[in-house]
Design an enzyme around this catalytic site. Structure first.
Site, short mmCIF file in Angstrom:
data_model
loop_
_atom_site.label_atom_id
_atom_site.label_comp_id
_atom_site.label_asym_id
_atom_site.label_seq_id
_atom_site.Cartn_x
_atom_site.Cartn_y
_atom_site.Cartn_z
NE ARG A 236 19.59 12.01 -2.09
CZ ARG A 236 18.97 10.77 -1.95
NH1 ARG A 236 19.39 9.95 -1.32
NH2 ARG A 236 18.13 10.30 -2.40
CD GLU A 265 26.35 8.01 -3.67
OE1 GLU A 265 25.67 7.28 -3.44
OE2 GLU A 265 26.29 8.47 -1.79
CG HIS A 283 23.48 5.33 -1.71
ND1 HIS A 283 23.46 5.70 -3.11
CD2 HIS A 283 22.29 5.18 -1.43
CE1 HIS A 283 22.38 6.46 -2.52
NE2 HIS A 283 21.65 6.23 -1.36
#
Length: 317
Positions: A236, A265, A283
């Site tokens: 994360r 993000e 990601h």
């Protein structure tokens, strides 16, 4: 018939299954909904299937219809959902563990190698078309015989350890508690984070988001690393203090950084994009067809189990 709101587009086979079981309100345009849209579109629904980018903070959850009884998160993490607010509203929250372990471990290997072997710089030199070989051209860090520190030795951490052993890496780890020997498989346990960091030539963040792990890599903890360490994060984004990390990258304290996740993000700290010693992906941890299908299938099964039994084995609250 139960009605379920699906916040993001799924694979066609997953959507077909949902439509056969319930009255599924699908997101055919794959639009990222605002908080107000999430509230309004789920108003007549019994459950919600959402992704990690759908933010269900306390304010949003408090405004959900009382008809909503389950939020099934299409992710192993659940930092996008205020768990306490959901509990207070008697909404259960579920996740999709196990099914994305292998895919995420593979991405961790990719960013580990990309950072260590200076892939960002190499790609830029290819674009320039004027590189010449020399004995010290783009020398990187070799994984063989080096020490990999893993912060968080859960399913993904263990899968990463198993894969990196094939590179000849020596595995060290810090966890909430020491693993039994059959799961450690020779990895060396450190009781403190400082102890782990101090021996980590390479370091991988694989722990869940908690109040304790927020910005766990910061100015103080960065000072514990051996000079020239390589750090990667496939867990994360909020684990890293960006300003402190950027300073460490510029000074050479950290040789290179590999990121598949980052704060805010898809917006990223602009300095990361200017540094050649940062290898970044958008990601992609679970981004294989096999894994994304399995994640959605499990998220659907979580809702199905809850509607049938009133409980679910993958509940996180």
């Amino acid at each position: 018939m139960k009605k379920v709101f699906v916040a993001r587009k799924l694979l066609r086979s997953n959507e077909k299954r949902m439509s056969e079981i319930w009255d599924a309100k699908l997101n055919s345009e794959d639009k990222v909904y605002s908080q107000s849209e999430l509230i309004e579109l789920s108003r007549d629904c019994d459950g919600i299937l959402c992704s990690i980018v759908d933010k269900f903070d306390a304010e949003t959850i408090n405004k959900l219809s009382d008809k909503v009884r389950i939020i099934s998160n299409f992710a192993v993490g659940f930092g996008n959902i205020d768990i306490k607010a959901a509990m207070n509203k008697n909404i259960i929250v579920t996740n999709t563990p196990d099914v994305l372990t292998d895919a995420t471990a593979e991405i961790a290997i990719l960013i580990l190698l990309g950072a260590a072997r200076r892939a960002t710089e190499g790609r830029k030199w290819v674009d320039k078309k004027n590189w010449n070989w020399s004995v010290d051209f783009l020398m990187g860090k070799q994984l063989t015989d080096s020490r990999l520190g893993i912060l968080g030795m859960g399913r993904i951490g263990q899968a990463l350890a198993e894969r990196t052993k094939s590179f000849g890496m020596k595995i060290h780890y810090h966890n909430r508690k020491k693993l039994p020997s059959n799961l450690e498989k020779g990895a060396i346990y450190h009781e403190s984070l400082k102890s782990l960091i101090s021996v980590s030539d390479f370091f991988s963040i694989n722990c869940p988001t908690t109040e304790e792990t927020n910005k766990i890599i910061n100015e103080e903890t960065l000072s514990y690393f051996p000079n020239g360490a390589v750090i990667i994060n496939s867990a994360r984004g909020d684990m890293i203090d960006d300003e402190a990390m950027i300073n460490a990258l510029k000074s050479g304290k950290v040789f290179a950084l590999g990121l598949d996740v980052y704060n805010g993000e898809p917006d990223i700290h602009p300095q990361y994009l200017k540094l050649d010693n940062v290898f970044i992906l958008p990601h992609l941890g679970s981004a294989t067809e096999k894994t994304r299908f399995a994640m959605a299938d499990l998220a659907i099964s979580n809702i199905e189990e809850y509607f049938k039994t009133g409980k679910c084995k993958n509940t996180v609250n």
